[in-house]
Design an enzyme around this catalytic site. Structure first.
Site, short mmCIF file in Angstrom:
data_model
loop_
_atom_site.label_atom_id
_atom_site.label_comp_id
_atom_site.label_asym_id
_atom_site.label_seq_id
_atom_site.Cartn_x
_atom_site.Cartn_y
_atom_site.Cartn_z
N GLU B 50 0.81 -1.22 0.00
CA GLU B 50 0.00 0.00 0.00
C GLU B 50 0.84 1.27 0.00
O GLU B 50 0.42 2.30 -0.53
CB GLU B 50 -0.97 0.00 1.18
N PHE B 112 -11.43 -7.76 13.48
CA PHE B 112 -10.33 -8.17 12.60
C PHE B 112 -10.02 -7.06 11.58
O PHE B 112 -10.93 -6.53 10.96
CB PHE B 112 -10.69 -9.47 11.88
N GLN B 113 -8.79 -6.74 11.45
CA GLN B 113 -8.31 -5.68 10.54
C GLN B 113 -8.99 -4.33 10.80
O GLN B 113 -9.28 -3.58 9.88
CB GLN B 113 -8.45 -6.09 9.07
N LYS B 162 -17.60 -1.05 5.77
CA LYS B 162 -17.97 -2.04 4.75
C LYS B 162 -19.48 -2.14 4.53
O LYS B 162 -19.93 -2.26 3.39
CB LYS B 162 -17.42 -3.41 5.15
N MET B 479 24.30 9.52 2.53
CA MET B 479 24.16 10.76 3.28
C MET B 479 24.43 10.52 4.76
O MET B 479 25.02 11.36 5.44
CB MET B 479 22.77 11.36 3.06
#
Lengths: 168, 575
Positions: B50, B112-113, B162, B479
């Site tokens: 993602e 969940f999630q 959802k 760097m």
């Protein structure tokens, strides 16, 4: 630059997360919130917030611009810059036996406070005024034991015809 | 027309003219994916992580100016977007992230999630929404697009539970044509008298300097800026985010300023008497020590965001508004045909600047044994005729790209300037390639940065993206190593990249072509041949000098006039 007390009045969208957005701005940008009050207004889509913070002139200017930038903030004003009225409410439960009752009654009268509840061993007192008056009352209690207290935080409104508008 | 919540979301996106969604499916967005599957207009690009989706959408937005769209699932889907949102937020990039959320009945139950998406992303978005009714979806989308793209742009998150996307429940759909948000004032400008005042300050300057940032590019003000500079014949510098806002190969351009800016740009900043800052935010990497910043200058600041004014440096005059609009007004006010408008002669000032230029601060020691990273960028500039879209990651390679590739056009230089996100370059390049399918898109990266989002090579194959990846491979986090050399007496704690993959083989295992260049003589021919392959991704792994540092450098706590110049250049002393 000298740090001063600023009373900010905000009109915010009465939406999920508005308070968190504003509180988050204060913590993310390193400003303190001395006290904060949020409640609905006559327009149910808008909440009014009064917030006291201590900072210098330069920092308050930045803070005002950042608050104005928040999408949920409808309007914001620093009341400290103009003549305004401020009030705070105190509710306090104190230990009070029969011997102390007269003295406490006199004290509440002097401060124009009210006794709003009584039990065998306690008094519950309500007091409204500016923050200094609230503090003076608390200090005057001397040896009397405070069981619990709650303060509303400062509420403020402009004097005269001035007002904080929900433009648009 | 009656539609489900999922169908409404797709319709909203169509109404906003969305071409691409960068995303990754998961439980909470499956209804939306099902509706997306049925549509023919919007193309969905499946990334491999993602974070890649957010950077790709970000790169797309930076390259074409339209908002980038991301679709991810709840929980880890959205938490993986946080870095990408913060990257876009810091650089004011318009982006819409749509995240699934668990059904309303489960919100707050540690389902969940489940993750508090709006809570987590609040500090890294311009605004965010948790949709609470099906009926409000069109309004929320309209608001989100407006907020993301107007005023100072930025990313907006829309979190959709959802159950609101259930395909079985359909409601009437209408997309609002216009929307008003009483609490949102994207541009507040009140410049009437100030324009004349600014024009006067500018015309009377004897040592003027123009300093411009990303606001010129985001505000599409490059033409107005060019008109102004050409008319005034003033020197101009760009910030890292502003490169391409003014032609990099033009004689008035002094190069980038700031920590790794040129000697002439930084000295001119220090000595100028009037500074015109346009769409720039006085970042600490630009100002150095703020107490030593432009000590003798009157400062005029043009910016779309009132909260940027006097945020770090107190300015003398501010002009709030869209950069293009304010520059238009300023150009009108400085009308050289009018008798009373006269610009001060600044020949002496240019003589001084040309002296600074003679330091040739970007000179570096050439070598015929080892490839110098600066040479790679110079060659790339020559071979692409300065006309490629360049994305970069973060570190030394980013600075060298900014210093040695001259950007003549806006939207060509795409990097994470504010947040400094390693891993940005490759996915951003994917987004750029989707925005400009026929153009040459090159990701300049380092072996440390590229490994942070390397999985996107798989996405590149799926969509046959013919990117070129130029990996300046010095086997160090360059760097970090440079700072450890300067400030930690050469104790290179954890900055050595041990156990690196063979990048050429890695690329070929992903189905691409990979080459390794080790000798200076091979550099030009091998790069040329790689760049000529228009139909495939080529990973060009260039083994470069391990000890090379980025110069000039202003150490923290120092002013613009206290640069460290290259010891191998023309001057080894502190300036």
């Amino acid at each position: 630059m000298e740090e001063k007390r600023h009373i900010l009045s905000l009109l915010v969208e009465n939406e999920f997360g508005s308070l968190s957005r504003i509180a988050g701005l204060f913590s993310a940008r390193g400003y303190n919130i001395h006290c904060l009050n949020v409640a609905p207004t006559n327009d149910e889509s808008i909440s009014r917030m009064t917030l006291v913070t201590f900072c210098n002139e330069q920092k308050i200017q930045k803070l005002m611009r950042l608050l104005e930038k928040l999408v949920d903030v409808v309007n914001v004003k620093d009341l400290t810059g103009e003549t305004h009225i401020e009030r705070e409410m105190l509710l306090m439960k104190i230990k009070c036996n029969k011997k102390q009752r007269n003295e406490l009654k006199r004290l509440t009268d002097i401060f124009r406070a009210r006794i709003i509840d009584v039990s065998d061993t306690t008094y519950t007192i309500e007091l409204t005024g500016v923050a200094e008056k609230i503090l003076a009352f608390i200090n005057s209690l001397g040896n009397i034991k405070i069981i619990e207290m709650v303060r509303s935080g400062t509420l403020g409104i402009s004097r005269g015809a001035e007002s904080l508008q929900s433009k648009g | 027309m009656k539609l489900s919540g999922s169908e409404i979301i797709i319709e909203c996106l169509k109404k906003e003219g969305v071409e691409y969604i960068f995303g990754y499916p998961g439980g909470a967005v499956l209804h939306i994916y099902d509706a997306l599957f049925a549509n023919k207009k919007i193309k969905h690009i499946l990334v491999r992580h993602e974070q890649g989706a957010t950077h790709a959408a970000d790169g797309y937005a930076r390259a074409c100016g339209k908002p980038g769209i991301v679709l991810v699932t709840s929980g880890p889907g959205i938490t993986n977007c946080v870095t990408g949102l913060a990257t876009a937020h810091m650089d004011s990039i318009p982006m819409i992230v749509i995240s699934g959320q668990v059904s309303r009945a489960y919100v707050g139950s540690d389902a969940f999630q489940e993750a508090d998406a709006t809570g987590i992303t609040r500090p890294v978005t311009k605004h965010n929404f948790l949709v609470d009714t099906r009926e409000s979806i069109p309004e929320v989308f309209k608001k989100a697009f407006m907020i993301a793209t107007t005023g100072r742009p930025g990313p907006v998150l829309i979190d959709v539970p959802k159950d609101l996307t259930d395909p079985k429940i359909k409601i009437p759909f209408e997309y609002p044509k216009k929307i008003k948000l009483r609490s949102y004032k994207p541009i507040k400008s009140d410049n009437k008298n100030k324009i004349t005042e600014a024009a006067k300050l500018i015309c009377d300057a004897s040592k003027p300097m123009i300093y411009t940032g990303g606001g010129v590019i985001l505000g599409k003000a490059h033409n107005q800026l060019k008109t102004l500079v050409k008319k005034l014949k003033f020197p101009i510098t760009n910030t890292l985010m502003g490169l391409g806002g003014y032609p990099g190969s033009d004689e008035n351009f002094l190069g980038m300023l700031g920590m790794h800016g040129t000697y002439e740009a930084n000295m001119a900043m220090h000595e100028c008497d009037v500074l015109l800052a346009i769409g720039a935010r006085f970042d600490d990497r630009v100002t150095g020590d703020t107490t030593k910043f432009c000590p003798s200058a009157k400062i005029i600041h043009i910016d779309v965001d009132p909260s940027s004014i006097s945020k770090i440096i107190e300015v003398d005059l501010s002009l709030v508004g869209q950069t293009s609009k304010v520059l238009n007004d300023l150009n009108k006010a400085i009308d050289l045909k009018k008798k009373n408008i006269k610009v001060n002669k600044i020949k002496k000032w240019w003589n001084q600047i040309n002296k600074w230029r003679q330091k040739k601060c970007l000179n570096y020691k050439k070598s015929n044994k080892i490839i110098k990273p600066q040479l790679v960028i110079e060659k790339l500039y020559e071979l692409t005729k300065g006309d490629a879209y360049i994305t970069s990651d973060v570190g030394q390679h980013q600075m060298w790209a900014a210093q040695y590739y001259k950007f003549d056009k806006p939207n060509r230089w795409i990097n994470s300037g504010g947040l400094g996100t390693m891993g940005f370059g490759l996915p951003a390049a994917m987004g750029v390639q989707f925005a400009h399918p026929k153009s040459s898109v090159i990701c300049i990266t380092g072996e440390a940065s590229i490994l942070m989002c390397i999985q996107e090579l798989s996405t590149c194959l799926q969509y046959r993206l013919p990117l070129k990846i130029v990996n300046l491979n010095n086997r160090y986090m360059g760097m970090v190593r440079q700072w450890q050399e300067f400030f930690y007496e050469g104790r290179y704690a954890m900055s050595y990249m041990d156990a690196l993959p063979d990048f050429a083989k890695l690329a070929s295992s992903f189905g691409h072509e990979g080459i390794t260049i080790e000798k200076p003589d091979d550099l030009e021919p091998m790069m040329k041949s790689a760049l000529s392959k228009k139909d495939k991704l080529v990973f060009i792994d260039v083994i470069t000098d391990q000890a090379e540092n980025v110069y000039p450098m202003i150490q923290s706590g120092k002013g613009h006039h206290e640069m460290h110049l290259s010891p191998t250049g023309s001057d080894t002393e502190l300036a």
